[in-house]
Write a protein that holds these residues in place. Structure first.
Motif, PDB file in Angstrom:
ATOM      1  N   GLU A 191      -3.091  -4.605   4.592  1.00  0.00           N
ATOM      2  CA  GLU A 191      -2.105  -5.236   3.722  1.00  0.00           C
ATOM      3  C   GLU A 191      -0.815  -4.441   3.679  1.00  0.00           C
ATOM      4  OE1 GLU A 191      -4.654  -5.291   0.303  1.00  0.00           O
ATOM      5  OE2 GLU A 191      -4.029  -3.296  -0.306  1.00  0.00           O
ATOM      6  N   GLN A 192       0.232  -5.120   3.280  1.00  0.00           N
ATOM      7  CA  GLN A 192       1.543  -4.496   3.198  1.00  0.00           C
ATOM      8  C   GLN A 192       2.118  -4.844   1.843  1.00  0.00           C
ATOM      9  OE1 GLN A 192       4.371  -6.013   6.000  1.00  0.00           O
ATOM     10  NE2 GLN A 192       5.611  -4.186   5.909  1.00  0.00           N
ATOM     11  N   THR A 193       2.716  -3.854   1.199  1.00  0.00           N
ATOM     12  CA  THR A 193       3.404  -4.174  -0.046  1.00  0.00           C
ATOM     13  C   THR A 193       4.875  -4.324   0.297  1.00  0.00           C
ATOM     14  OG1 THR A 193       3.382  -1.836  -0.454  1.00  0.00           O
ATOM     15  CG2 THR A 193       1.742  -3.138  -1.592  1.00  0.00           C
ATOM     16  N   ASP A 194       5.783  -4.064  -0.631  1.00  0.00           N
ATOM     17  CA  ASP A 194       7.182  -4.341  -0.294  1.00  0.00           C
ATOM     18  C   ASP A 194       7.826  -3.251   0.561  1.00  0.00           C
ATOM     19  OD1 ASP A 194       7.842  -3.990  -3.830  1.00  0.00           O
ATOM     20  OD2 ASP A 194       7.174  -2.539  -2.370  1.00  0.00           O
ATOM     21  N   GLY A 195       7.136  -2.135   0.743  1.00  0.00           N
ATOM     22  CA  GLY A 195       7.704  -1.060   1.561  1.00  0.00           C
ATOM     23  C   GLY A 195       7.375  -1.236   3.031  1.00  0.00           C
ATOM     24  N   GLU A 196       7.593  -0.179   3.795  1.00  0.00           N
ATOM     25  CA  GLU A 196       7.349  -0.181   5.224  1.00  0.00           C
ATOM     26  C   GLU A 196       5.867   0.019   5.548  1.00  0.00           C
ATOM     27  OE1 GLU A 196       9.122  -0.268   8.452  1.00  0.00           O
ATOM     28  OE2 GLU A 196       9.869  -1.663   6.934  1.00  0.00           O
ATOM     29  N   LEU A 197       5.160   0.606   4.576  1.00  0.00           N
ATOM     30  CA  LEU A 197       3.796   1.042   4.848  1.00  0.00           C
ATOM     31  C   LEU A 197       2.796  -0.096   4.916  1.00  0.00           C
ATOM     32  CD1 LEU A 197       3.180   4.144   2.626  1.00  0.00           C
ATOM     33  CD2 LEU A 197       3.210   4.037   5.105  1.00  0.00           C
ATOM     34  N   ARG A 198       1.804   0.078   5.784  1.00  0.00           N
ATOM     35  CA  ARG A 198       0.669  -0.838   5.797  1.00  0.00           C
ATOM     36  C   ARG A 198      -0.581  -0.062   5.418  1.00  0.00           C
ATOM     37  NH1 ARG A 198       2.786  -5.219   9.882  1.00  0.00           N
ATOM     38  NH2 ARG A 198       4.919  -4.707   9.385  1.00  0.00           N
ATOM     39  N   PHE A 199      -1.373  -0.652   4.546  1.00  0.00           N
ATOM     40  CA  PHE A 199      -2.558   0.019   4.022  1.00  0.00           C
ATOM     41  C   PHE A 199      -3.801  -0.643   4.600  1.00  0.00           C
ATOM     42  CE2 PHE A 199       0.835   0.299   0.987  1.00  0.00           C
ATOM     43  CZ  PHE A 199       0.728   1.539   0.393  1.00  0.00           C
ATOM     44  N   LEU A 200      -4.745   0.178   5.040  1.00  0.00           N
ATOM     45  CA  LEU A 200      -6.046  -0.349   5.456  1.00  0.00           C
ATOM     46  C   LEU A 200      -7.063   0.156   4.443  1.00  0.00           C
ATOM     47  CD1 LEU A 200      -7.496  -1.931   7.767  1.00  0.00           C
ATOM     48  CD2 LEU A 200      -8.010   0.273   8.789  1.00  0.00           C
ATOM     49  N   ARG A 201      -7.649  -0.765   3.692  1.00  0.00           N
ATOM     50  CA  ARG A 201      -8.575  -0.380   2.625  1.00  0.00           C
ATOM     51  C   ARG A 201      -9.930  -1.017   2.843  1.00  0.00           C
ATOM     52  NH1 ARG A 201      -6.170   1.405  -2.012  1.00  0.00           N
ATOM     53  NH2 ARG A 201      -3.919   1.055  -2.052  1.00  0.00           N
ATOM     54  N   ALA A 202     -10.983  -0.271   2.539  1.00  0.00           N
ATOM     55  CA  ALA A 202     -12.325  -0.850   2.586  1.00  0.00           C
ATOM     56  C   ALA A 202     -12.638  -1.438   1.219  1.00  0.00           C
ATOM     57  CB  ALA A 202     -13.335   0.226   2.947  1.00  0.00           C
ATOM     58  N   THR A 203     -13.104  -2.684   1.191  1.00  0.00           N
ATOM     59  CA  THR A 203     -13.570  -3.235  -0.088  1.00  0.00           C
ATOM     60  C   THR A 203     -15.093  -3.240  -0.118  1.00  0.00           C
ATOM     61  OG1 THR A 203     -13.504  -5.479   0.782  1.00  0.00           O
ATOM     62  CG2 THR A 203     -11.556  -4.728  -0.384  1.00  0.00           C
ATOM     63  N   LYS A 204     -15.691  -3.011   1.057  1.00  0.00           N
ATOM     64  CA  LYS A 204     -17.149  -2.884   1.143  1.00  0.00           C
ATOM     65  C   LYS A 204     -17.430  -1.945   2.298  1.00  0.00           C
ATOM     66  CE  LYS A 204     -21.117  -5.630   2.703  1.00  0.00           C
ATOM     67  NZ  LYS A 204     -21.689  -6.983   2.844  1.00  0.00           N
ATOM     68  N   ASN A 205     -18.377  -1.042   2.120  1.00  0.00           N
ATOM     69  CA  ASN A 205     -18.725  -0.134   3.210  1.00  0.00           C
ATOM     70  C   ASN A 205     -20.151   0.362   3.021  1.00  0.00           C
ATOM     71  OD1 ASN A 205     -18.836   1.652   5.285  1.00  0.00           O
ATOM     72  ND2 ASN A 205     -17.042   2.852   4.681  1.00  0.00           N
ATOM     73  N   ALA A 209      -0.320  10.579   9.116  1.00  0.00           N
ATOM     74  CA  ALA A 209      -1.370  11.567   8.888  1.00  0.00           C
ATOM     75  C   ALA A 209      -1.140  12.343   7.600  1.00  0.00           C
ATOM     76  CB  ALA A 209      -1.438  12.525  10.070  1.00  0.00           C
ATOM     77  N   ASP A 210       0.126  12.646   7.284  1.00  0.00           N
ATOM     78  CA  ASP A 210       0.384  13.414   6.071  1.00  0.00           C
ATOM     79  C   ASP A 210       1.277  12.620   5.120  1.00  0.00           C
ATOM     80  OD1 ASP A 210       0.731  15.207   4.090  1.00  0.00           O
ATOM     81  OD2 ASP A 210       2.176  16.443   5.167  1.00  0.00           O
ATOM     82  N   PRO A 211       0.658  11.818   4.280  1.00  0.00           N
ATOM     83  CA  PRO A 211       1.449  10.946   3.416  1.00  0.00           C
ATOM     84  C   PRO A 211       1.811  11.584   2.086  1.00  0.00           C
ATOM     85  CG  PRO A 211      -0.861  10.380   3.242  1.00  0.00           C
ATOM     86  CD  PRO A 211      -0.777  11.616   4.079  1.00  0.00           C
ATOM     87  N   SER A 212       1.562  12.921   1.915  1.00  0.00           N
ATOM     88  CA  SER A 212       1.624  13.483   0.568  1.00  0.00           C
ATOM     89  C   SER A 212       2.958  13.276  -0.133  1.00  0.00           C
ATOM     90  CB  SER A 212       1.244  14.962   0.583  1.00  0.00           C
ATOM     91  OG  SER A 212       1.814  15.596   1.688  1.00  0.00           O
ATOM     92  N   ARG A 213       4.080  13.275   0.642  1.00  0.00           N
ATOM     93  CA  ARG A 213       5.363  13.096  -0.060  1.00  0.00           C
ATOM     94  C   ARG A 213       5.993  11.725   0.210  1.00  0.00           C
ATOM     95  NH1 ARG A 213       8.964  16.760  -0.172  1.00  0.00           N
ATOM     96  NH2 ARG A 213       7.850  18.652   0.345  1.00  0.00           N
ATOM     97  N   LEU A 214       5.201  10.843   0.788  1.00  0.00           N
ATOM     98  CA  LEU A 214       5.696   9.526   1.169  1.00  0.00           C
ATOM     99  C   LEU A 214       6.071   8.664  -0.027  1.00  0.00           C
ATOM    100  CD1 LEU A 214       5.642   8.796   4.153  1.00  0.00           C
ATOM    101  CD2 LEU A 214       3.734   7.323   3.653  1.00  0.00           C
ATOM    102  N   PHE A 215       5.442   8.938  -1.165  1.00  0.00           N
ATOM    103  CA  PHE A 215       5.651   8.098  -2.333  1.00  0.00           C
ATOM    104  C   PHE A 215       6.600   8.753  -3.336  1.00  0.00           C
ATOM    105  CE2 PHE A 215       1.671   7.111  -0.357  1.00  0.00           C
ATOM    106  CZ  PHE A 215       1.840   5.760  -0.117  1.00  0.00           C
ATOM    107  N   LEU A 216       7.365   9.697  -2.815  1.00  0.00           N
ATOM    108  CA  LEU A 216       8.398  10.320  -3.637  1.00  0.00           C
ATOM    109  C   LEU A 216       9.743   9.782  -3.161  1.00  0.00           C
ATOM    110  CD1 LEU A 216       7.168  14.021  -3.614  1.00  0.00           C
ATOM    111  CD2 LEU A 216       6.947  12.345  -5.442  1.00  0.00           C
TER     112      LEU A 216
END
Ligand code: TYD
Ligand code: MG
Length: 472
Positions: free
Chosen positions: A240-254, A276-283
Motif C-alpha cells: 500500500e501507499q499513503t500520500d507520500g513516496e513510500l510504499r509499505f508491505l505489511r503482513a496481516t496474516k502470517n 533499509a534504514d528508514p529511521s529518519r524517513l518520517f522526520l
C-alpha cells in the motif's frame, strides 16, 4: 492385481468446490442440483483417502518430523524476507494484495528474478505478454537465469507446468485472471479465486515450494478481491501507499512469523528500491527548531525503531459539533488524548476542530505515541514549541498518568543516534536508567518539563478558555 495404478478421482461440485467420494444428484454442501462432476482428486483428498485406508498412518511422532522441511530460503529482497519473518518458507502460500498500479507485478517480478538466481522460479502472468515481461525485466536490470515465464490463465495448464518444472517458487499474476474448468466458466469469481488459491497452495505444500498469489483489491463488483482467498493461504501481505513516496508491505496474516514487521520501498526508474534504514524517513527536515504543533516520537515498527514526527493543528470549530480529522492515528484515540489534556492539561479542546497528521504518511498503531500526540496537541493549542532535539514517548491513561513502555532504553538509544539528545518518557524503573532519558509520572509533569513551569496546566489549574495561537 493390476500393475497400472488408477489415478484417484472424486466428484467435485462445480458450484462450490465440495468433494464427494461418489456421485450424488445434489451437492450436500451448497444444495445445487447436477453440479457434481468426476475429477482428479486433489492432494488433500488423496491424503485423506490414504489415511483412511491405512489405519496406522493417522499421525506420526513429533520427534520423527524432519525440521528441515520447514526451512526458508531468501526471496532476494531483504524487505520481503523481513515481512515474511526471515525468508520464504518452503511449502508456503503467500497472498500479495494491493490496489492496481501500486507495484505488485514489479515487486514479484523482482522477487522471481532474484530468487531464480539460486533455483528455478516460474512466473505466471495472465495480464501481460511474454515480450512485455521480458522488456520489463530488462528495464529493471534483472537476471534472466532460472526464470521461466508462462502467459496463461488456465489453472490446469499451470499445474501441469509445475509438475514438469518443479520450481522452488511460483508467482501467479494474478489470481483473478486464473480459471479452472472445475470451478465454473468465468475467471475472477469468488468460487474461482478460492478454488485456484486452494489448488496452488496444496501444490506448494506437496512440492515443498513456495507460491506467491497476486490479487488486486477490487471495488465492489463481479471480481472477487484478495479477501476471498485470505483463509486459504499461509501469509497475507498488503502492498500500500499513503500520500507520500513510500510504499509499505505489511503482513496481516502470517503463520510463520509476526505480523508487525513492515517492508519499506520506493518506486524508482528501475523498479522498487528497498529502504533499509528508514529511521529518519518520517522526520521533516527544517532549519531551526520544531514549529508549534509538531512532536517527535521514537516508535517500534517490528524490529526497527523509527523516529516519527506527529503534527497537530487546532482551529475553532465552525459548527457546534467539533470533529477530529486524523487518519494516521486512530481518531478515537486522538479524541481521548484531547480529553485527557483538557482535564489534566488546562487547555480547552472541546470547542476546537482537531487535525492530526504523521509526516511521511506512516500509520501509527502503537500506544507509545500517546504522549507525543498530547505534546503536539498542547503545542498547537498553546502556540509553544517543543524543545529542539527532544523526543517524546509514553502511553497515557485516562487519569493523566504516563504509563511505562516496552523497550524504552532502546528507543532512547535510537534517538541519541539520530541527534535527539533528550527523550521525555515514563519514569524509568530501577536499573532502567539511560543517559538522556527524562521521566514524567503525569501529563502535568510532562507539560512542565516540555513547555516550562509557566505553561498553562503545568502547575494545575482550571482549563483556560483559549490558546495563544494555532499553527501546524
Ligand atoms: P505494476 O507493478 O504493474 O503495478 P500492479 O501490478 O500493482 O498493478 O506497476 C506499478 C506502476 O509503477 C506502474 O504505473 C508503472 C510504475 N513503474 C515505475 O515507476 N518504475 C518501474 O521500474 C516499473 C516497472 C513500474
Ligand atoms: Mg500487475
Amino acid at each position: 492385481m493390476s500393475a497400472q495404478k488408477k489415478k484417484p478421482t472424486v466428484f467435485r461440485c462445480s458450484s462450490c468446490g465440495h468433494e464427494e467420494a461418489k456421485w450424488l444428484g445434489r451437492c450436500p454442501s451448497c444444495g445445487e442440483w447436477n453440479t457434481l462432476r468426476e475429477a482428479a482428486a486433489s492432494a488433500s483428498s488423496v491424503r485423506a483417502a490414504g489415511a483412511a485406508g491405512t489405519a496406522e498412518r493417522w499421525s506420526l511422532p513429533l520427534a520423527a518430523v524432519d525440521p528441515a522441511e520447514g526451512s526458508r530460503f531468501p526471496s532476494g529482497m531483504a524487505e520481503v524476507d523481513r515481512v515474511l519473518g526471515g525468508g520464504v518458507m518452503k511449502g508456503s502460500s503467500v497472498l500479495v494484495g494491493g490496489e492496481p498500479g501500486i507495484g505488485k507485478s514489479t515487486l514479484l517480478l523482482q522477487v522471481a528474478a532474484k530468487a531464480g538466481v539460486s533455483g528455478r522460479v516460474l512466473y505466471v502472468s495472465g495480464e501481460e505478454s511474454a515480450p512485455q515481461i521480458r522488456l520489463r525485466a530488462d528495464r529493471l536490470g534483472l537476471a534472466r537465469e532460472g526464470l521461466e515465464i508462462l502467459c496463461s490463465g488456465d489453472l490446469e495448464l499451470v499445474l501441469d507446468a509445475l509438475e514438469k518444472l518443479k520450481p522452488r517458487a511460483v508467482v501467479i499474476d494474478s489470481l483473478q485472471t486464473l480459471r479452472s474448468a472445475e470451478a465454473g466458466s468465468v475467471p475472477g469469481t469468488v468460487n474461482q479465486v478460492k478454488y485456484c488459491a486452494l489448488a496452488l497452495s496444496e501444490w506448494a505444500k506437496e512440492a515443498g515450494s513456495a507460491v506467491f498469489l497476486v490479487a488486486h483489491v477490487t471495488k465492489e463488483g463481479a471480481i472477487a478481491g484478495p479477501k476471498a482467498a485470505e483463509h486459504m493461504v499461509d501469509a497475507v501481505l498488503y502492498f500500500e501507499q499513503t500520500d507520500g513516496e513510500l510504499r509499505f508491505l505489511r503482513a496481516t496474516k502470517n503463520r510463520f512469523g509476526s505480523t508487525d514487521e513492515v517492508g519499506l520501498f520506493t518506486m524508482t526508474e528501475t523498479g522498487l528500491a528497498e529502504v533499509a534504514d528508514p529511521s529518519r524517513l518520517f522526520l521533516t527536515r527544517r532549519e531551526g527548531g520544531l514549529p508549534p504543533g509538531a512532536a517527535v516520537a521514537p516508535l517500534w515498527e517490528g524490529s526497527r525503531c523509527l523516529l516519527v514526527e506527529i503534527q497537530a493543528l487546532t482551529v475553532p470549530a465552525k459548527a457546534s459539533l467539533t470533529r477530529v480529522y486524523s487518519d494516521r492515528v486512530d481518531a478515537g484515540r486522538v479524541a481521548r488524548i484531547a480529553a485527557v489534556l483538557e482535564r489534566h492539561g488546562g487547555l480547552r479542546f472541546s470547542d476546537q476542530d482537531i487535525y492530526v497528521n504523521v509526516a511521511g504518511g506512516m500509520r501509527i498503531a502503537e500506544t507509545g505515541a500517546d504522549l507525543a500526540v498530547a505534546a503536539a496537541l498542547y503545542s498547537a493549542r498553546s502556540g509553544l514549541s517543543l524543545p529542539d532535539r527532544c523526543a517524546v514517548a509514553g502511553e497515557l491513561s485516562l487519569a493523566g498518568e504516563v504509563r511505562p513502555l516496552r523497550r524504552m532504553r532502546a528507543r532512547v538509544r535510537a534517538c541519541g543516534a539520530l541527534g535527539y539528545a533528550e527523550v521525555l518518557g515514563p519514569v524509568p524503573e530501577d536499573g532502567e536508567r539511560e543517559p538522556g532519558w527524562t521521566g514524567a509520572a503525569t501529563i502535568k509533569e510532562a507539560i512542565r518539563r516540555l513547555f516550562g513551569p509557566g505553561a498553562r496546566g503545568a502547575s494545575g489549574g482550571k482549563p483556560g478558555p483559549e490558546g495563544r495561537g494555532e499553527s501546524v
